[in-house]
Write an enzyme that holds these catalytic residues in place. Structure first.
Site, short mmCIF file in Angstrom:
data_model
loop_
_atom_site.label_atom_id
_atom_site.label_comp_id
_atom_site.label_asym_id
_atom_site.label_seq_id
_atom_site.Cartn_x
_atom_site.Cartn_y
_atom_site.Cartn_z
CB SER A 144 -4.94 -9.02 5.78
OG SER A 144 -3.94 -8.61 6.83
CG ASP A 383 1.08 -5.26 2.52
OD1 ASP A 383 1.09 -4.75 3.59
OD2 ASP A 383 0.24 -6.00 2.02
CG HIS A 411 -2.49 -4.85 4.40
ND1 HIS A 411 -1.79 -5.82 3.87
CD2 HIS A 411 -3.51 -5.24 5.39
CE1 HIS A 411 -2.32 -7.09 4.60
NE2 HIS A 411 -3.55 -6.56 5.31
#
Length: 433
Positions: A144, A383, A411
């Site tokens: 991320s 996502d 995610h």
């Protein structure tokens, strides 16, 4: 003092490093970084390459694994792993409502926090790498926001990288925060629709809770003021593999009967305050929009402004009709600094960061176009947190980057998928598939 200890199948070593607060002023003030080294117990004495893990966020310390959980077991087959608490997080020098007043007033605090973005994190990594690896390049795994940092690493110090692995974290190279959220709100709506398709009984439950919050002043035991907008942000759960189920179980026991009539249950309130509080990760709220800032345009509470372009998220209007209530996702709003006691003292600081201009560039398109570092990225289709189209555009802009686009995971695929996601990325980076 270096401390070494054991968990099932692994040996852990705590490390602390001193780095400049401002890398452009190496003789100036310093901060401390904490990192945890992990090595398989049967490989302790071996000369292994290093893998650096950069956590998502911003504002979260590295995972606190027990043994070989999630992707770590696969990594330990090939690497000695360093789990870094990025500056301001975890056991590194903290930045929160308790410590930031040491910097001075809101203006000084905002100037301080402007040094906590991906560019500074990359320079931290390069500062500690010689102490960890003896100067050898390492492999970086970025989840991320950690992937955002990895792309910044490829832009500024690719010589420090042996390979780069990215999961759910290919950022747009040039999108303003407004562009990010204009793409995000429709995704949020799709995730909510999918949730209600799975759990249709939650449509009425969510509407009932929202109606209660519009007509009652609810303050959670922690002092958090639970507004309907705050309740809607529980949609952040829908970005994880099990999030829809967790949201369903949360909603199903929201109310209890009391002598004064229906009230939100203590159990519901306890769970909600744990999900909504920023006490453990205030940097997420403070600099979240700043991770997208790269020019003279302020972010100016982008998620709040752009939300007004999507009136279906207005709870009061929804309840006036018969539409399902829409939840929101990974967004930060100015009212959070009124609702959350962990953020209230930082409201003016947050306002100054939202108004700030002159942000430095985070990515170098020309250098990325000439990239020579093996790069592999997992792109999770639709996502909730990172736009797929933005990610694929960046993938095309980085020379040699190989993608694995999948809708098998949300995610959190690198956690939920165990060793499978990391195994696939390693194979792609090594050209084994």
């Amino acid at each position: 003092m270096t401390v070494t200890y054991r968990q099932p199948g692994v040996v852990l070593t705590d490390h602390r490093f001193t780095v400049p607060l401002d890398h452009d002023d190496p003789a100036g003030e310093t901060i401390e970084l904490y990192a945890r080294e992990v090595v398989a117990r049967d490989r302790v004495g071996r000369d292994l390459p290093w893998l650096l893990y950069l956590q998502g966020g911003p504002g979260f310390g590295a995972n606190r694994f027990i043994g070989r959980q999630a992707w770590l077991g696969r990594a330990l087959e090939d690497y000695r792993v360093l789990l870094l608490d990025q500056r301001g997080t975890g056991h590194s020098t903290p930045a929160n409502r308790q410590t930031l007043p040491l910097r001075g007033g809101p203006a000084e605090q905002a100037d301080h926090l402007a040094r906590f973005r991906a560019d500074a994190i990359v320079r931290d990594c390069e500062a500690i790498r010689p102490q960890v690896t003896g100067g050898a390049p390492w492999t970086v795994l970025g989840q991320s926001f950690g992937g955002f940092c990895t792309v910044a690493y490829l832009s500024t110090a690719p010589e420090g990288l042996d390979a780069a692995l990215i999961t759910g974290g290919l950022p747009s190279l040039d999108a303003h925060a407004d562009d990010v959220y204009r793409a995000a709100y429709p995704r949020m709506e799709r995730k909510v629709a999918a949730h209600y398709a799975r759990y249709p009984q939650d449509v009425e439950r969510a509407r009932r809770i929202a109606d209660h919050l519009l007509t009652h002043d609810v303050v959670l035991p922690s002092g958090y003021r639970l507004t309907v907008e705050a309740f809607q942000t529980l949609g952040v759960l829908l970005g994880s593999g099990d999030g829809s189920h967790r949201l369903h179980y949360l909603l199903e026991h929201a109310f209890v009967r009391t002598p004064a009539g229906p009230a939100l249950s203590d159990a519901f309130q306890e769970q909600v305050q744990g999900l909504l509080s920023y006490a453990a990760h205030p940097l997420y709220a403070l600099i979240h929009e700043a991770i997208y800032a790269q020019d003279d345009r302020p972010t100016a509470w982008s998620a709040e402004r752009v939300r007004a372009e999507f009136p279906r998220f207005d709870a009061a209007k929804t309840l006036a009709g018969d539409e399902p209530l829409l939840f929101t996702g990974e967004t930060v709003h100015p009212w959070m600094f009124d609702c959350d006691p962990a953020l209230r003292p930082l409201r003016e600081t947050a306002e100054l960061l939202a108004a700030r201009t002159g942000w430095t560039p985070l990515y170098d398109p020309a250098r990325l176009a000439a990239n020579e570092v093996p790069v592999a990225a997992a792109v999770y289709h639709d996502d909730l947190y990172v736009d797929t189209a933005h990610s694929l555009a960046t993938a095309r802009a980085v020379r040699g980057l190989r993608t694995w686009v999948t809708d098998e995971f949300e995610h959190d695929g690198v956690r939920a998928g165990g060793p499978r996601v990391l195994d696939r990325l390693l194979a792609l980076a090594r050209d084994d598939v």
